[in-house]
Design an enzyme around this catalytic site. Structure first.
Site, PDB file in Angstrom:
ATOM      1  N   THR A 118       1.060  -1.163  -0.015  1.00 16.16           N
ATOM      2  CA  THR A 118      -0.027  -0.032   0.029  1.00 16.16           C
ATOM      3  C   THR A 118       0.892   1.129   0.133  1.00 16.16           C
ATOM      4  O   THR A 118       1.681   1.572   0.947  1.00 16.16           O
ATOM      5  CB  THR A 118      -0.985  -0.132   1.299  1.00 16.16           C
ATOM      6  OG1 THR A 118      -1.830  -1.188   1.114  1.00 16.16           O
ATOM      7  CG2 THR A 118      -1.930   1.340   1.291  1.00 16.16           C
ATOM      8  N   PHE A 148      -6.511  -6.152  -1.391  1.00 17.71           N
ATOM      9  CA  PHE A 148      -7.753  -5.785  -0.612  1.00 17.71           C
ATOM     10  C   PHE A 148      -7.887  -6.937   0.207  1.00 17.71           C
ATOM     11  O   PHE A 148      -8.995  -7.628   0.327  1.00 17.71           O
ATOM     12  CB  PHE A 148      -8.969  -5.392  -1.402  1.00 17.71           C
ATOM     13  CG  PHE A 148      -8.552  -4.389  -2.473  1.00 17.71           C
ATOM     14  CD1 PHE A 148      -8.934  -3.097  -1.900  1.00 17.71           C
ATOM     15  CD2 PHE A 148      -8.282  -4.575  -3.593  1.00 17.71           C
ATOM     16  CE1 PHE A 148      -8.723  -2.052  -2.476  1.00 17.71           C
ATOM     17  CE2 PHE A 148      -8.075  -3.303  -4.414  1.00 17.71           C
ATOM     18  CZ  PHE A 148      -8.416  -2.050  -3.848  1.00 17.71           C
ATOM     19  N   LEU A 249     -20.644  -2.248  10.099  1.00 17.59           N
ATOM     20  CA  LEU A 249     -21.507  -1.471  11.041  1.00 17.59           C
ATOM     21  C   LEU A 249     -21.727  -2.129  12.630  1.00 17.59           C
ATOM     22  O   LEU A 249     -22.765  -2.267  13.010  1.00 17.59           O
ATOM     23  CB  LEU A 249     -23.139  -1.411  10.415  1.00 17.59           C
ATOM     24  CG  LEU A 249     -23.130  -0.507   9.232  1.00 17.59           C
ATOM     25  CD1 LEU A 249     -24.457  -0.150   8.802  1.00 17.59           C
ATOM     26  CD2 LEU A 249     -22.770   1.005   9.592  1.00 17.59           C
ATOM     27  N   CYS A 259      -3.940  -2.120   8.855  1.00 14.68           N
ATOM     28  CA  CYS A 259      -4.239  -1.165   7.620  1.00 14.68           C
ATOM     29  C   CYS A 259      -4.869   0.130   7.937  1.00 14.68           C
ATOM     30  O   CYS A 259      -4.393   1.194   7.741  1.00 14.68           O
ATOM     31  CB  CYS A 259      -5.008  -2.050   6.850  1.00 14.68           C
ATOM     32  SG  CYS A 259      -4.414  -3.583   5.677  1.00 14.68           S
TER      33      CYS A 259
END
Length: 444
Positions: A118, A148, A249, A259
């Site tokens: 990244t 990902f 959520l 990350c």
């Protein structure tokens, strides 16, 4: 694959499973020795089997010699660490640029040099400059192919991804990278081919948005506690809206890991440097840091305002289940504060105990299982939602513990069942019964 860390090892093993011939170049002699002996230095479900099978099949090998690793290489992935740079929050690209220079010196023929790590926008351009400066005669392309991967589900994420993002500047590079992911065509995985800058920014934008979603529901949970609502019902009512979705959520003590903390901070710095401040992301960083530091206060209030001399059990230390990763884990500030305030901490985690020792105070007592940790405890704090914790019956917990306080920072228990067993149960985003709420306010 330059780098045998989390991303390099998982990606290399999965490419080998696709049928590619993969060599992982690892500079750390200790880690390299472990890999050659079949010992996986990280915990990731299924990774040990995947590595051993592909090593046995001759598709996956490990070396510390860059020359050996680059023999006949058509694609070279740079998958080294990009930690947060001290002092300014930027990603430290030292290892990326060193790898690019080493690769340039050793390559004999054309190859696509791909950043898998990244990296901030502009890194690919700088990698290309380094390669040209080092080897003006070399025929190469530079590309970006961000990962990902979710820790705990990395193999599934690689083998059945939502999408593959490829940033390139030439059709030649695009065709080669598409060929690597050809096995995914059968499951119709979207392959997004774009510019290098767009691919680099996509990773940061995705992680920042997910971190923002986590932080949003955490703040809603605080509001629910104040107004008598249930955050899980609120989250369900929100998540069933197709424009929002249910994932991320789930309220808790704040995000951690390798990350989100690093990438949100880098995203904020990228925006500041570009003159386009990312105010929402900046706020997410601030709110999340504050949340983790205040979780211990919840425990102290639940224990009547003081934990001095009390024995507290902690279930879960890693930042999430199905990993041994302790980086930026909420357990670190929680345990540290409780020890500082005079509590005796008995902790357990299925995979993170060894890693935790370098992050937690020396006074912490490590136990062999959750039952041992809870036995004789005045209070139990659940920090990570490992499945084996859910299996412990409330009645058994009541018989084991000396006290009757449970602070559930992951909401793994049914409030009615746990309170029926005689516990004072403190969850995230769920209002306390009136009597307990009055006691909490008095302690505060």
């Amino acid at each position: 694959m330059i780098g045998g860390g989390y991303v390099g090892l998982v990606s290399g093993a999965c490419f080998a499973e696709f049928g590619m011939e993969v060599t992982i170049v690892e500079a750390d002699d200790r880690k390299l020795g472990a890999l050659r002996e079949g010992r996986i230095p990280i915990f990731e479900p299924g990774l040990d089997r995947l590595v051993s099978e592909n090593v046995a099949a001759g598709r996956l090998s490990f070396t510390g010699d860059m020359d050996e690793g680059l023999v006949d290489a058509e694609v070279v992935f740079i998958a080294v660490g990009t930690p947060t740079r001290r002092g300014d929050g930027h990603a430290d690209l030292t290892y990326v640029y060193q790898a690019a220079q080493q690769v340039a010196r050793k390559l004999k023929n054309y190859a696509v040099i791909v950043t898998k790590s990244t990296v901030p926008v502009g890194t690919g351009r700088r990698v290309a400059e380094i390669v040209r400066e080092t080897r003006p005669d070399l025929d190469f392309d530079v590309a970006s192919n961000p990962e990902f991967l979710r820790e705990g589900n990395a193999i599934g994420d690689f083998m059945r991804p939502d999408r593959v993002v490829i940033g390139v500047e030439s059709d030649r590079a695009a065709d080669i990278l598409r060929s690597l992911y050809r096995p995914l065509f059968l499951i119709e995985t979207p392959i997004i081919v774009t510019s290098i800058e767009t691919a680099e920014l996509t990773k940061y934008a995705a992680n920042s948005f997910l971190a923002m979603k986590v932080t949003f529901i955490n703040e809603v949970a605080d509001l629910c506690e104040r107004v008598g609502a249930d955050v899980h019902d609120v989250a369900r009512g929100m998540g069933l809206d197709g424009r929002i979705g249910r994932k991320f959520l789930h309220p808790g003590p704040g995000f951690g890991g390798s990350c989100f903390p690093k990438d949100t901070l880098a995203m904020a710095r990228i925006g500041q440097d570009a003159g386009a401040p990312q105010r929402l992301v900046e706020t997410v960083v601030t709110v999340n840091d504050a949340r983790k530091s205040t979780m211990a206060r919840r425990v102290i209030l639940a224990c009547g305002g003081s934990v001095r001399g009390k024995r507290i059990a902690v279930w879960g230390l890693t930042f999430k289940p199905e990993t041994d990763d302790m980086r930026d884990a909420p357990s670190i500030p929680i345990v540290s504060r409780l020890v500082e305030d005079g509590a005796e901490l008995h902790v357990f985690d299925p995979e993170g105990m060894e890693q935790a020792r370098s992050h937690l105070p020396l006074q912490v007592i490590y136990t062999t299982d959750p039952i041992e940790a809870a036995t004789g405890a005045d209070a139990l704090v659940i920090v990570t939602e490992w499945n084996l914790f859910r299996a412990v019956a409330p009645a058994r917990l009541k018989a084991l513990m000396r006290g009757s306080v449970i602070v559930d920072l992951r909401n793994i228990f049914d409030p009615a069942a746990i309170r029926a067993a005689g516990f004072a149960y403190h969850a995230i985003g769920r209002a306390l019964p009136p009597v307990e709420e009055a006691a909490r306010r008095g302690a505060a």
